[in-house]
Design a protein around this motif. Sequence first.
Motif, PDB file in Angstrom:
ATOM      1  N   VAL A 266       0.840  -1.208   0.000  1.00 20.76           N
ATOM      2  CA  VAL A 266       0.000   0.000   0.000  1.00 20.76           C
ATOM      3  C   VAL A 266       0.869   1.249   0.000  1.00 20.76           C
ATOM      4  O   VAL A 266       0.569   2.236  -0.696  1.00 20.76           O
ATOM      5  N   ALA A 267       1.958   1.226   0.809  1.00 21.29           N
ATOM      6  CA  ALA A 267       2.853   2.378   0.859  1.00 21.29           C
ATOM      7  C   ALA A 267       3.462   2.650  -0.517  1.00 21.29           C
ATOM      8  O   ALA A 267       3.586   3.813  -0.944  1.00 21.29           O
ATOM      9  N   TRP A 271       2.930   6.054  -2.625  1.00 18.42           N
ATOM     10  CA  TRP A 271       4.115   6.814  -3.012  1.00 18.42           C
ATOM     11  C   TRP A 271       4.224   6.942  -4.534  1.00 18.42           C
ATOM     12  O   TRP A 271       4.522   8.013  -5.057  1.00 18.42           O
ATOM     13  N   ALA A 272       3.996   5.851  -5.247  1.00 18.62           N
ATOM     14  CA  ALA A 272       4.088   5.898  -6.704  1.00 18.62           C
ATOM     15  C   ALA A 272       3.041   6.837  -7.294  1.00 18.62           C
ATOM     16  O   ALA A 272       3.290   7.529  -8.298  1.00 18.62           O
ATOM     17  N   SER A 273       1.859   6.890  -6.664  1.00 17.12           N
ATOM     18  CA  SER A 273       0.793   7.764  -7.160  1.00 17.12           C
ATOM     19  C   SER A 273       1.195   9.234  -7.059  1.00 17.12           C
ATOM     20  O   SER A 273       0.876  10.042  -7.937  1.00 17.12           O
ATOM     21  N   SER A 274       1.904   9.576  -5.952  1.00 16.32           N
ATOM     22  CA  SER A 274       2.310  10.970  -5.763  1.00 16.32           C
ATOM     23  C   SER A 274       3.622  11.301  -6.462  1.00 16.32           C
ATOM     24  O   SER A 274       3.858  12.439  -6.853  1.00 16.32           O
ATOM     25  N   LEU A 283       0.920   7.492 -14.678  1.00 20.19           N
ATOM     26  CA  LEU A 283       0.646   7.118 -13.295  1.00 20.19           C
ATOM     27  C   LEU A 283       0.414   5.629 -13.169  1.00 20.19           C
ATOM     28  O   LEU A 283       1.032   4.948 -12.348  1.00 20.19           O
ATOM     29  N   ALA A 284      -0.458   5.074 -13.990  1.00 17.89           N
ATOM     30  CA  ALA A 284      -0.770   3.650 -13.930  1.00 17.89           C
ATOM     31  C   ALA A 284       0.453   2.794 -14.238  1.00 17.89           C
ATOM     32  O   ALA A 284       0.658   1.729 -13.650  1.00 17.89           O
ATOM     33  N   ALA A 288       1.805   0.039 -11.329  1.00 19.66           N
ATOM     34  CA  ALA A 288       1.893  -1.393 -11.607  1.00 19.66           C
ATOM     35  C   ALA A 288       3.319  -1.892 -11.453  1.00 19.66           C
ATOM     36  O   ALA A 288       3.580  -2.968 -10.890  1.00 19.66           O
ATOM     37  N   ALA A 289       4.286  -1.101 -11.940  1.00 18.14           N
ATOM     38  CA  ALA A 289       5.677  -1.532 -11.891  1.00 18.14           C
ATOM     39  C   ALA A 289       6.164  -1.704 -10.458  1.00 18.14           C
ATOM     40  O   ALA A 289       6.721  -2.750 -10.085  1.00 18.14           O
TER      41      ALA A 289
END
Length: 583
Positions: A266-267, A271-274, A283-284, A288-289
């Motif tokens: 989840v973290a 983090w990847a989203s921001s 973003l996607a 996923a990566a």
Amino acid sequence: MNKIGLFQSLKTDAWVKPFLTKYKNVLALALFLGFLTFFCGGALMFNSGFLISRSASIPENILLVYIPIVLTRAFGIGRPVFRYLERLTSHSWVLRMTSNLRLKLYNVVEKDAIFFKQAHRTGDILGLLAEDINHIQNLYLRTIFPTVIAWILYVFLIIGLGYFSWWFAIVMLLLLGIVVVVLPLWSVVVNGARQEKQKQMKNHLYTTLTDNVLGVSDWVFSQRGTEYVAGHKALEADLRTIDEKIKQFDRRRDFLLQGTFGVIAVALLVWASSRFPGVYGGLANWIAAFVLCVFPLIDAFAPLPSAAQETNVYKDSIDRFNALPEEQAAILAANAVKPEGPVELTVKDVHFHYPEGKEVLHGLDLTIAGHQKLAILGRSGSGKSTFASLLRGDLIPTEGSILINGQPVADFGDGISEVIGVINQSPYLFHTTILNNLRIGNEAASEEDVWQVLDQVGLKDMVSSLPDGLATMVDEAGLRFSGGERHRLALARILLKDTPIILLDEPTVGLDPITEQGVLETFFQVLDHKTIIWITHHLQGISMMDRVIFIEDGQLTMSGSPAKLAAENAHFQQLLAIDQGRI
């Protein structure tokens, strides 16, 4: 605390640690391959997640993802290949190590067998072979290898994340630290003591079960079989209770472990989203990566808590090995070869006592000339058998020396079998052909040589009458032959070996008087040109000896020819009268 104890044990270890240096290159290769295995697994999922997301966002992107496609193929192939090579290398390393460990254990037990049997019961030996060797093997496969590889990945991941974001690298340092540090320490503190108790109970079961099986007739005759079964069931029930407590803790810890990995996933998602906002599906792609990369890495970090809690068991096994005597390599001096011509055996002021025991032999002086026939008499427990072991070099005198043509017996090592041949109370015949049984004395002996020695010991006609002759299979322990025939076959082995000294350790015990007399006559007739040392408890055939000595309370109390002693020595006269049934 337990890990510190393991490190302390390894610091002073003389059994396991040397193999780290001996096979250090293979060990380093196994660790590197292990790292590449998990790296490829994580990189495969990372690259695949990015590739799938990028390709799905805009159809035209399919033409722009050639490099990720190639990398996906490379990582997909690399992961199973490196996994296979890592398993092959690490298991090869461990098998080399444990095979050397077993050989070293055998050398210690074989070289010091008499003392080892006094200090350890049979169950202890089984515990060393069945439990401790496997624990040492698991120390590497289940603890050292996974821990080192996980820590390498841990450092690599934190440094890699630090390249993108130093603050998130610190967050992951703490989250992964729960898996790498906190949960393993918790396992050691809570479950380590239980596993140590579990191992002690298993060792106790090995010891008690072995002792009771060996003494099962005593349980049966005393009509206490039910009591034994009840006691054994109680021990097994206690062991099952400990096993269940360990399993309950493992289930709770594994739940927390998986929950921690969920928090890490989840973290990474947040983090990847921001960290990678953008258009056209950017973003996607990165979500996923990064998130998919977590799941193959779980396999690298998940074993750490269970591996850590077993360190206490490994420490106990290492300590048990290091408590054994030092390995003594077989010594064969350059000049300690099979002597040519007459062989003189000299015993100079020999004293001997077993560890923590009274002195068995006290100041023994004796010279046995070449071709002499010597009989050694004495009561049970007088030291005759100990003296025989000293002559063979199986034991070392506490004081004094035993020399063969001026050469210490101990210097011959395993080569003593070229000088002294032994026929004991129960010659053993193996479950193979008569020919193979006799060639144990000399593997290079021809069939003609074998027939010749069979003729000398009076068994040629008997073996010739068998349907398969020398190819006749011998039943296990040679039970198809009578006691006298087994002794004659043992004599045939000795003749093929052609040693200058023959030690007869009460070889006719259990034979009827007629058979005994026939066997003795054959022995002394065939071995007329040899030096014979005959340990016996009675006097049948004693007149065929050149010299008779009597050992009592570890000292030489009587010596002389049979005729002289029969005429002049009251003690010998009394022994003759008892042996002949006149008293």
